[in-house]
Design a protein around this motif. Structure first.
Motif, PDB file in Angstrom:
ATOM      1  N   ARG A  20      67.439 -14.756 143.077  1.00  0.00           N
ATOM      2  CA  ARG A  20      67.825 -13.896 141.930  1.00  0.00           C
ATOM      3  C   ARG A  20      66.762 -12.645 141.609  1.00  0.00           C
ATOM      4  N   TYR A  28      64.785 -15.739 137.179  1.00  0.00           N
ATOM      5  CA  TYR A  28      64.619 -15.018 138.301  1.00  0.00           C
ATOM      6  C   TYR A  28      63.549 -15.597 139.241  1.00  0.00           C
ATOM      7  N   MET A  61      70.913 -10.199 144.346  1.00  0.00           N
ATOM      8  CA  MET A  61      70.802 -11.514 144.750  1.00  0.00           C
ATOM      9  C   MET A  61      71.097 -11.532 146.349  1.00  0.00           C
TER      10      MET A  61
END
Length: 194
Positions: free
Chosen positions: A60, A189, A76
């Motif tokens: 991510r 992330y 992604m």
């Protein structure tokens, strides 16, 4: 503004305009589909770090965080076989657009609010957004799973109404059809280039 950032900045400006015109939820998704498709038609709009996969699971990469917290844009990267557990967006809508390859998306639906513990979920048939063509962009139900069932790496761009820092994962309960155990988890992330 560099050549890579320019298309993402244009998308963000269009999304801000859609939001400021009052579109929310599914209305926002419908209105955001044309700008996202335009972005997908751009050449090499993702920074190199947003194309990096992860061996730990799908990667991510945050691309843009709206300063007024109206939405975020993320990329992604999915190696073959990588996917998500059944998860929600903590009550939020979402959409994805395919940059490379294709994915399988299965939407799930619950009756009522989601909290930790046992819940009943029913699912739709899978749909398969893929690079190029009419089905390159799709909206996702709040609860869904995404998986790369192809032999090549897939890359997708996702739009959410806010930064997602936590969600529920839904684990099937053995011997109970359509019954799952929901547990809240923190998410992060792989790379933040916002």
């Amino acid at each position: 503004m560099d050549a890579v950032a320019a298309p993402i900045t244009r998308l963000a400006e269009e999304l801000a305009g859609i939001y400021d015109n009052g579109a929310r939820g599914r209305d926002f998704i419908r209105a955001a589909e044309p700008p996202l498709k335009r972005l997908l038609g751009e050449e090499s709009f993702l920074p190199p770090e947003a194309l990096e996969p992860s061996d730990k699971g799908y990667a991510r990469h945050l691309l843009y965080r709206d300063p007024e917290e109206r939405f975020v844009v993320a990329a992604m990267v999915w190696k073959p076989g990588q996917g998500t557990p059944i998860h929600d967006h903590d009550g939020a809508w979402g959409m994805l657009g395919m940059v490379e390859g294709g994915l399988e998306v299965v939407n799930y639906f619950a009756d009522g609010e989601i909290a930790e513990g046992e819940v009943e979920l029913k699912n739709d048939a899978p749909h398969n957004p893929s690079e190029g063509g009419q089905n390159s962009v799709c909206g996702c139900a709040d609860i869904h799973t995404v998986r790369n069932r192809r032999d090549d790496v897939a890359v997708s761009v996702h739009v959410y109404p806010r930064d997602l820092e936590a969600c529920h994962f839904f684990e099937p309960i053995g011997g109970k059809e359509n019954r799952f155990y929901a547990r809240r988890v923190s998410i992060s992330y792989t790379h933040d280039s916002s």
